[in-house]
Design a protein around this motif. Structure first.
Motif, PDB file in Angstrom:
ATOM      1  N   LEU A  59       0.821  -1.215   0.000  1.00 50.86           N
ATOM      2  CA  LEU A  59       0.000   0.000   0.000  1.00 50.86           C
ATOM      3  C   LEU A  59       0.855   1.265   0.000  1.00 50.86           C
ATOM      4  O   LEU A  59       0.442   2.300  -0.511  1.00 50.86           O
ATOM      5  CB  LEU A  59      -0.967  -0.011   1.180  1.00 50.86           C
ATOM      6  CG  LEU A  59      -2.046  -1.114   1.096  1.00 50.86           C
ATOM      7  CD1 LEU A  59      -3.099  -0.930   2.158  1.00 50.86           C
ATOM      8  CD2 LEU A  59      -2.684  -1.152  -0.296  1.00 50.86           C
ATOM      9  N   ASP A  60       2.059   1.166   0.548  1.00 52.40           N
ATOM     10  CA  ASP A  60       2.978   2.311   0.481  1.00 52.40           C
ATOM     11  C   ASP A  60       3.452   2.533  -0.944  1.00 52.40           C
ATOM     12  O   ASP A  60       3.760   3.655  -1.337  1.00 52.40           O
ATOM     13  CB  ASP A  60       4.217   2.073   1.367  1.00 52.40           C
ATOM     14  CG  ASP A  60       3.884   2.309   2.833  1.00 52.40           C
ATOM     15  OD1 ASP A  60       2.885   3.018   3.102  1.00 52.40           O
ATOM     16  OD2 ASP A  60       4.612   1.769   3.704  1.00 52.40           O
ATOM     17  N   ALA A  61       3.536   1.438  -1.693  1.00 52.32           N
ATOM     18  CA  ALA A  61       4.121   1.521  -3.038  1.00 52.32           C
ATOM     19  C   ALA A  61       3.077   1.835  -4.108  1.00 52.32           C
ATOM     20  O   ALA A  61       3.403   1.918  -5.286  1.00 52.32           O
ATOM     21  CB  ALA A  61       4.823   0.213  -3.382  1.00 52.32           C
ATOM     22  N   ILE A  62       1.822   1.976  -3.722  1.00 51.67           N
ATOM     23  CA  ILE A  62       0.775   2.135  -4.736  1.00 51.67           C
ATOM     24  C   ILE A  62       0.054   3.459  -4.539  1.00 51.67           C
ATOM     25  O   ILE A  62      -0.102   3.923  -3.415  1.00 51.67           O
ATOM     26  CB  ILE A  62      -0.216   0.944  -4.634  1.00 51.67           C
ATOM     27  CG1 ILE A  62      -1.021   0.769  -5.917  1.00 51.67           C
ATOM     28  CG2 ILE A  62      -1.163   1.100  -3.459  1.00 51.67           C
ATOM     29  CD1 ILE A  62      -1.804  -0.534  -5.929  1.00 51.67           C
ATOM     30  N   ASP A  63      -0.305   4.077  -5.639  1.00 49.48           N
ATOM     31  CA  ASP A  63      -1.127   5.277  -5.527  1.00 49.48           C
ATOM     32  C   ASP A  63      -2.480   5.012  -6.184  1.00 49.48           C
ATOM     33  O   ASP A  63      -2.573   4.847  -7.387  1.00 49.48           O
ATOM     34  CB  ASP A  63      -0.444   6.464  -6.199  1.00 49.48           C
ATOM     35  CG  ASP A  63      -1.317   7.718  -6.091  1.00 49.48           C
ATOM     36  OD1 ASP A  63      -2.294   7.699  -5.300  1.00 49.48           O
ATOM     37  OD2 ASP A  63      -1.035   8.698  -6.804  1.00 49.48           O
ATOM     38  N   ALA A  68      -9.597   4.411  -5.593  1.00 48.75           N
ATOM     39  CA  ALA A  68     -10.145   3.561  -4.549  1.00 48.75           C
ATOM     40  C   ALA A  68      -9.541   3.871  -3.194  1.00 48.75           C
ATOM     41  O   ALA A  68      -8.470   4.469  -3.091  1.00 48.75           O
ATOM     42  CB  ALA A  68      -9.892   2.101  -4.897  1.00 48.75           C
ATOM     43  N   ARG A  69     -10.265   3.428  -2.187  1.00 48.83           N
ATOM     44  CA  ARG A  69      -9.751   3.469  -0.833  1.00 48.83           C
ATOM     45  C   ARG A  69      -9.340   2.028  -0.522  1.00 48.83           C
ATOM     46  O   ARG A  69     -10.034   1.088  -0.934  1.00 48.83           O
ATOM     47  CB  ARG A  69     -10.912   3.896   0.075  1.00 48.83           C
ATOM     48  CG  ARG A  69     -10.595   4.143   1.519  1.00 48.83           C
ATOM     49  CD  ARG A  69     -11.812   4.815   2.179  1.00 48.83           C
ATOM     50  NE  ARG A  69     -12.997   3.941   2.180  1.00 48.83           N
ATOM     51  CZ  ARG A  69     -13.136   2.876   2.959  1.00 48.83           C
ATOM     52  NH1 ARG A  69     -12.184   2.511   3.786  1.00 48.83           N
ATOM     53  NH2 ARG A  69     -14.246   2.145   2.903  1.00 48.83           N
ATOM     54  N   VAL A  70      -8.202   1.856   0.151  1.00 47.93           N
ATOM     55  CA  VAL A  70      -7.713   0.496   0.392  1.00 47.93           C
ATOM     56  C   VAL A  70      -7.380   0.304   1.860  1.00 47.93           C
ATOM     57  O   VAL A  70      -7.034   1.250   2.557  1.00 47.93           O
ATOM     58  CB  VAL A  70      -6.450   0.194  -0.441  1.00 47.93           C
ATOM     59  CG1 VAL A  70      -6.818  -0.226  -1.837  1.00 47.93           C
ATOM     60  CG2 VAL A  70      -5.521   1.390  -0.483  1.00 47.93           C
ATOM     61  N   VAL A  80     -10.341  -3.458  -1.294  1.00 48.61           N
ATOM     62  CA  VAL A  80     -10.383  -2.314  -2.205  1.00 48.61           C
ATOM     63  C   VAL A  80     -11.823  -1.810  -2.301  1.00 48.61           C
ATOM     64  O   VAL A  80     -12.724  -2.579  -2.668  1.00 48.61           O
ATOM     65  CB  VAL A  80      -9.894  -2.722  -3.618  1.00 48.61           C
ATOM     66  CG1 VAL A  80      -9.870  -1.519  -4.542  1.00 48.61           C
ATOM     67  CG2 VAL A  80      -8.522  -3.389  -3.549  1.00 48.61           C
ATOM     68  N   TYR A  81     -12.022  -0.558  -1.939  1.00 50.43           N
ATOM     69  CA  TYR A  81     -13.347   0.068  -2.068  1.00 50.43           C
ATOM     70  C   TYR A  81     -13.239   1.151  -3.116  1.00 50.43           C
ATOM     71  O   TYR A  81     -12.583   2.172  -2.899  1.00 50.43           O
ATOM     72  CB  TYR A  81     -13.783   0.680  -0.730  1.00 50.43           C
ATOM     73  CG  TYR A  81     -13.753  -0.313   0.414  1.00 50.43           C
ATOM     74  CD1 TYR A  81     -14.871  -1.097   0.714  1.00 50.43           C
ATOM     75  CD2 TYR A  81     -12.596  -0.472   1.188  1.00 50.43           C
ATOM     76  CE1 TYR A  81     -14.836  -2.014   1.762  1.00 50.43           C
ATOM     77  CE2 TYR A  81     -12.561  -1.387   2.231  1.00 50.43           C
ATOM     78  CZ  TYR A  81     -13.670  -2.161   2.521  1.00 50.43           C
ATOM     79  OH  TYR A  81     -13.639  -3.069   3.537  1.00 50.43           O
TER      80      TYR A  81
END
Ligand code: ARG
Length: 570
Positions: A59-63, A68-70, A80-81
């Motif tokens: 999650l740190d590595a993804i934007d 979505a909210r994760v 993943v919302y």
């Protein structure tokens, strides 16, 4: 634009890749969130971290801020919302896209071998399955931009033609044609067989006739042509009645490969692949063994020097690759022929006719069973005519329409009854995993309730009726409001259409598309129950009409891919 699923999947893959080269994250729809990602668990050990820590690093590595909210969930899943704004914007974009998000791909040349009934023999339910599944695959490939070459590998050659021609001679040409043209194929075949089994002289004539046929005797060929043409005419009628896109020009029967057979054998021989076994010429592809473990031969030329089914399929394979330039070849044929095709492909690879980059696949299917769960046969043990099944289904549909809409014009009712009957039969065939057997249950198939073709047709027609009541054709191009959970669930389902098409195509499994459409229709009906449309405020009405319009269009396009009509009014 990539689908919602593809976009998320790609971003997660990149993020996982940044953390470990061995990552293989799996993104799938979930009950707990819109999607769930699974993949951190498998990496934990190698990375010396807990699965939840691995997930947190991903999650740190993804934007995903635009999408979505994760959150990390349970023992290292990622929930993943999707943001409503992102869903709504994507739905708005679909409104002007007649392909509903399904992109064209780089065109592949695809040969689909399907239907393949036998001359002077009734088409049975196995041919129904091949025809309906093959037609659906052909439509799907065309839809994504492939160039499809249909091949109807009709059984129009072989020893039975001796007796069939002699029977034609006995009957007289005119009477034989009359009998065949009304589709009385089975009784023609049965009478020929009966004489062959009981009458020595007839048997002799039949044998001489086969020899004449193979030698190209013009009169014998002329008589053979009559049988072939009459049968193909009859098959074409069945295809038209079924609403299948096969025509007489797609017929490239077994006999078309006759001139190639000798060179197939010569080529195999030159490559040192032929072995003589009990007088027959065989190839023993590695890895195929019989019941008692001894190597299994593919017989290319029989001991009587005649060529059989396998030689023809080898010639066809070679032709499809070298002359037609196929990138992919699909054989839609029943599961009992599985070993045959695996051997054909293996020999094709050995001989260099089927290069590695050409994909060749046996699209196998199970049997159609009667109510007693045995092979579907008539009470007298005869093959059940496809065309009479369709007639029965049409009759049921007609009765139902008469009950529901007695005021309807006859011509309109007839058209609809045909559409409903075809939907019933095709959908029942396409909606189960093709490898499984299914029970032919006409009552269930034609029902407008449950997971049936007519149910989906009604779902589509109801939405169209709604637009007629609204005095409208379609929706305004705007991003719908998704604040109600039923609106949101429907919106999310609508965005899944490209993935449903993709996964159906990748596995040659029409039931996946059926399952998707059925779920879409169900989500629409929950939405419709919970969210009034025409009586809502203007903003809400416009927003909900967007969802309704997209649902109707997705159902229509999806049904069309299954080979099923979507009437606007029912
Ligand atoms: N005519 C065969 C049958 O009725 C099916 C042929 C399938 N196609 C093929 N290329 N062998 O069983």
């Amino acid at each position: 634009m990539s689908s919602l699923y593809e976009t998320l999947d790609e971003r997660f893959r990149r993020a996982f890749d940044a953390i470990s080269p061995n990552a293989d994250p799996v993104l799938r729809p979930s009950e707990h969130a819109d999607f769930q990602v699974n993949g951190a668990l498998g990496l934990a050990k190698a990375l010396g971290a807990s699965p939840r820590e691995v997930a947190a690093r991903v999650l740190d590595a993804i934007d995903l801020s635009d999408l979505a909210r994760v959150e990390v969930a349970g023992p290292g899943f990622i929930n993943v919302y999707t943001l409503d704004s992102a869903l709504a914007e994507r739905l708005r974009a679909l409104l002007s896209d007649e392909r509903l998000g399904v992109r064209r791909r780089d065109s592949r040349r695809v040969v689909v071998d399907y239907s393949a009934p036998n001359v002077a023999k009734e088409m049975h339910v196995g041919h129904l399955r091949s025809t309906v599944i093959g037609d659906c695959l052909a439509r799907l490939h065309r839809f994504v931009g492939d160039e499809v070459i249909a091949r109807n590998h009709v059984g129009d050659w072989g020893t039975p033609f001796g007796m069939l021609i002699e029977h034609l001679v006995d009957m007289g040409e005119a009477d034989a044609v009359a009998s065949l043209s009304v589709g009385d194929l089975d009784s023609f075949y049965r009478s020929a067989r009966q004489k062959f089994d009981s009458d020595e002289a007839f048997r002799d004539r039949s044998r001489t006739r086969v020899v004449a046929l193979q030698a190209g005797d013009p009169e014998t060929r002329r008589l053979w042509r009559i049988l072939v043409d009459q049968s193909v005419n009859y098959f074409s009628e069945v295809y038209a009645a079924l609403g299948v896109e096969l025509t007489a020009s797609d017929v490239v029967g077994e006999s078309s490969y006759n001139d190639e057979l000798a060179s197939v054998v010569a080529d195999l021989d030159a490559q040192g692949l032929l072995v003589e076994s009990e007088g027959a010429l065989c190839v023993f592809p590695p890895g195929f063994t019989g019941r008692d473990g001894e190597p299994q031969p593919l017989i290319v030329r029989k001991s009587d020097e005649g060529f059989g089914y396998a030689a023809t399929d080898l010639a066809a394979l070679r032709d499809r690759v070298s002359r037609l330039g196929a990138d992919e070849i699909y054989y839609v044929v029943g599961a009992p022929q599985s070993q045959h095709f695996q051997m054909i492909f293996a020999v094709g690879r050995l001989a260099g006719w089927l290069p590695d980059e050409v994909h060749s696949e046996h699209v196998a299917f199970g049997s159609v069973l009667g109510p007693d769960r045995k092979m579907f046969k008539s009470r007298t043990g005869d093959t059940i005519k496809l065309i009479s099944l369709l007639a029965d289904a049409t009759e049921r549909a007609r009765e139902e329409l008469l009950r529901r809409r007695p005021d309807q014009a006859d011509t309109e009712r007839e058209t609809l009854a045909g559409d409903v009957a075809r939907a019933a039969i095709k959908y029942a065939d396409l909606s189960t995993d093709r490898l499984r057997d299914y029970v032919f249950d006409l009552d269930r198939m034609v029902s407008a309730e449950g997971d049936t073709g007519p149910y989906l047709q009604y779902a589509h027609a109801r939405i169209r009726a709604l637009f007629r009541r609204a005095g409208r054709d379609g929706a305004l191009e705007l991003a719908p409001d998704l604040s109600d959970s039923a609106e949101r669930a429907l919106g999310l389902a609508l965005l899944g259409f490209p993935d449903a098409v993709g996964s159906t195509l990748a596995a040659s499994q029409p039931h996946r598309l059926c399952g998707y459409l059925f779920e879409l229709a169900q989500r629409f009906s929950s939405f419709y129950e919970e969210c009034p449309i025409l009586s809502a405020s203007e903003n809400q009405r416009e927003s909900r009409l967007v969802l309704a319009d997209l649902t109707a269009r997705t159902l229509a396009v999806g049904l069309d891919l299954l080979g099923i009509a979507a009437p606007d009014q029912m």
